[in-house]
Design a protein around this motif. Structure first.
Motif, PDB file in Angstrom:
ATOM      1  N   SER A   2       0.857  -1.180   0.000  1.00 20.58           N
ATOM      2  CA  SER A   2       0.000   0.000   0.000  1.00 20.58           C
ATOM      3  C   SER A   2       0.893   1.229   0.000  1.00 20.58           C
ATOM      4  CB  SER A   2      -0.892   0.006   1.243  1.00 20.58           C
ATOM      5  OG  SER A   2      -0.107   0.072   2.411  1.00 20.58           O
ATOM      6  N   HIS A   3       0.347   2.355  -0.460  1.00 22.41           N
ATOM      7  CA  HIS A   3       1.147   3.566  -0.468  1.00 22.41           C
ATOM      8  C   HIS A   3       0.402   4.665   0.268  1.00 22.41           C
ATOM      9  CE1 HIS A   3      -1.385   4.401  -4.054  1.00 22.41           C
ATOM     10  NE2 HIS A   3      -1.042   3.180  -4.394  1.00 22.41           N
ATOM     11  N   PRO A   4       0.753   4.923   1.542  1.00 18.51           N
ATOM     12  CA  PRO A   4       0.078   5.958   2.306  1.00 18.51           C
ATOM     13  C   PRO A   4       0.428   7.359   1.841  1.00 18.51           C
ATOM     14  CG  PRO A   4       1.907   5.039   3.560  1.00 18.51           C
ATOM     15  CD  PRO A   4       1.774   4.222   2.326  1.00 18.51           C
ATOM     16  N   TRP A   5       1.490   7.504   1.032  1.00 14.09           N
ATOM     17  CA  TRP A   5       1.849   8.814   0.500  1.00 14.09           C
ATOM     18  C   TRP A   5       1.866   8.726  -1.009  1.00 14.09           C
ATOM     19  CZ3 TRP A   5       5.317   6.850   4.393  1.00 14.09           C
ATOM     20  CH2 TRP A   5       5.043   7.370   5.666  1.00 14.09           C
ATOM     21  N   ASP A 122      -8.623  12.726   6.748  1.00 14.64           N
ATOM     22  CA  ASP A 122      -7.719  11.570   6.773  1.00 14.64           C
ATOM     23  C   ASP A 122      -6.571  11.710   5.788  1.00 14.64           C
ATOM     24  OD1 ASP A 122      -9.178   9.960   8.727  1.00 14.64           O
ATOM     25  OD2 ASP A 122     -10.724   9.834   7.186  1.00 14.64           O
ATOM     26  N   SER A 123      -6.737  12.582   4.791  1.00 17.17           N
ATOM     27  CA  SER A 123      -5.669  12.800   3.816  1.00 17.17           C
ATOM     28  C   SER A 123      -5.748  14.221   3.293  1.00 17.17           C
ATOM     29  CB  SER A 123      -5.763  11.804   2.649  1.00 17.17           C
ATOM     30  OG  SER A 123      -6.995  11.929   1.973  1.00 17.17           O
ATOM     31  N   ARG A 188      -1.152  12.968   1.201  1.00 16.97           N
ATOM     32  CA  ARG A 188      -0.520  12.657   2.468  1.00 16.97           C
ATOM     33  C   ARG A 188      -1.581  12.215   3.457  1.00 16.97           C
ATOM     34  NH1 ARG A 188       3.953  15.673   3.913  1.00 16.97           N
ATOM     35  NH2 ARG A 188       3.794  14.534   5.879  1.00 16.97           N
ATOM     36  N   GLU A 189      -1.360  11.088   4.120  1.00 20.33           N
ATOM     37  CA  GLU A 189      -2.232  10.695   5.216  1.00 20.33           C
ATOM     38  C   GLU A 189      -1.931  11.569   6.424  1.00 20.33           C
ATOM     39  OE1 GLU A 189      -1.923   6.567   6.123  1.00 20.33           O
ATOM     40  OE2 GLU A 189      -3.223   5.958   4.477  1.00 20.33           O
ATOM     41  N   SER A 191      -2.604  11.990  10.731  1.00 22.58           N
ATOM     42  CA  SER A 191      -2.881  11.134  11.886  1.00 22.58           C
ATOM     43  C   SER A 191      -3.535  11.919  13.011  1.00 22.58           C
ATOM     44  CB  SER A 191      -1.580  10.486  12.385  1.00 22.58           C
ATOM     45  OG  SER A 191      -0.631  11.478  12.711  1.00 22.58           O
ATOM     46  N   HIS A 256       7.025   3.527  -1.715  1.00 25.39           N
ATOM     47  CA  HIS A 256       6.057   2.640  -2.351  1.00 25.39           C
ATOM     48  C   HIS A 256       6.720   1.403  -2.937  1.00 25.39           C
ATOM     49  CE1 HIS A 256       2.577   1.219  -4.465  1.00 25.39           C
ATOM     50  NE2 HIS A 256       3.150   1.368  -5.638  1.00 25.39           N
TER      51      HIS A 256
END
Length: 329
Positions: A2-5, A122-123, A188-189, A191, A256
């Motif tokens: 997965s790619h959180p960014w 969230d992003s 960008r995620e 937090s 990634h």
């Protein structure tokens, strides 16, 4: 992985929340929002619904010469807590988009904390960073410059609603160009932090370089990159200043692919991305001194299509039997 960014521009998303705020100053939590606009924009770039309002900050309005708002104009206007429900409706399920998103995000988070609200963010995506990736050829990346580039009329600069509407109009051709050139969107995620009293607040949006340099890589470092061969997951990659692409874009792709980002160049570095063949300073020069291979950013992006799987890092297991003691020498 997965790619959180980052996200390929061709992938469908859940839509955007284009936001602009005008404030009494530059420090969230101390300065306050005096005007806000939030537009719910579909993944196709069309505005679906919106909220916009002047806000009474309860303090001096600050740089009136910038946003044009006086204490008299803001007297009797709602507070942030009065409109936060409408703002939440626009944000829910969407990616927050702003021109210099760190500024708008931090002010929204600070205002929400003051009224005890949790915003469904969230992003986020910064359109300044996205514009950098598109090589538009403009003199700068200011909103008014990009508006002129895309033929969008700007009626009232530094008016929250007008700026948000301009950005929403710019977003549509920008996304189209990103898809055409296969550019990744700088998502960008973000937090949250849960406090002992149960209150939930948003964390600060830290630079991706800082976060990436502290991330453990799940793969063993296989050693230096060998020119002509594929990359291998776990390789440590550093970035020089001599690159055409933004560092943020390159870091997204490094993570990634299962590679490790390093902000240092040492004997454990597998390669340094550098477009200068014989750099005289910086990380590229250090790589030459240590015998670390240099790869241009264009070649590196090409190598990402064929990254070999790496060996997983074995988790440490404490094999000490209960009751056993270590002998100290």
């Amino acid at each position: 992985m997965s790619h959180p960014w980052g996200r390929p521009a061709g992938e469908a998303g859940a839509g955007w929340a284009v936001v602009d705020v005008e404030t009494t100053g530059f420090r969230p939590g101390q300065a306050r929002i005096v005007s806000i606009a939030a537009l719910a924009v579909g993944d196709d770039g069309n505005v679906e619904h919106s909220v916009a309002s002047l806000l009474n900050p309860g303090v001096d309005p600050g740089p009136t010469h910038v946003h044009g708002l006086t204490a008299e104009m803001l007297e009797g206007q709602p507070c942030f807590g009065d409109v936060v429900g409408d703002v939440i409706d626009v944000l829910r399920g969407r990616t927050l988009v702003a021109h210099n998103v760190g500024f708008d995000y931090s002010f929204l988070a600070a205002e929400a904390e003051l009224v005890g609200a949790e915003l469904p963010i969230d992003s986020v995506m910064c359109t300044v960073e996205l514009a950098r990736r598109l090589a538009l050829g403009t003199d700068n990346l200011r909103l008014e410059t990009l508006a002129a580039h895309w033929g969008v009329s700007q009626m009232k600069p530094h008016d929250a609603l007008d700026d948000a509407q301009v950005l929403a109009q710019i977003l549509k051709p920008t996304l189209a160009r990103a898809r055409e050139h296969k550019v990744w969107l700088p998502l960008r995620e973000v937090s949250r932090k849960r406090w002992p009293n149960g209150l939930i607040t948003h964390e600060e949006l830290r630079p991706l370089k800082v976060l990436a340099s502290r991330l453990p890589c799940p793969y063993v470092n296989p050693g230096p990159y060998v020119p002509g061969r594929p990359l291998v997951q776990g390789m440590r990659v550093a970035l020089s200043a001599e690159v055409a692409r933004t560092h943020e874009e390159l870091i997204e792709r490094i993570l990634h692919a299962g590679l490790a980002y390093s902000d240092l160049v040492d004997q454990q570095t597998s390669l340094v991305i550098c477009n200068e063949p014989t750099p005289e300073q910086g990380k590229g020069y250090q790589a030459g001194e240590l015998g670390v291979p240099l790869v241009t950013d264009e070649d590196f992006m090409g190598l990402l299509g064929h990254v070999l799987g790496g060996a997983d890092v074995e988790e440490f297991t404490d094999t000490t039997v209960d009751g056993d003691q270590y002998t100290l020498f």
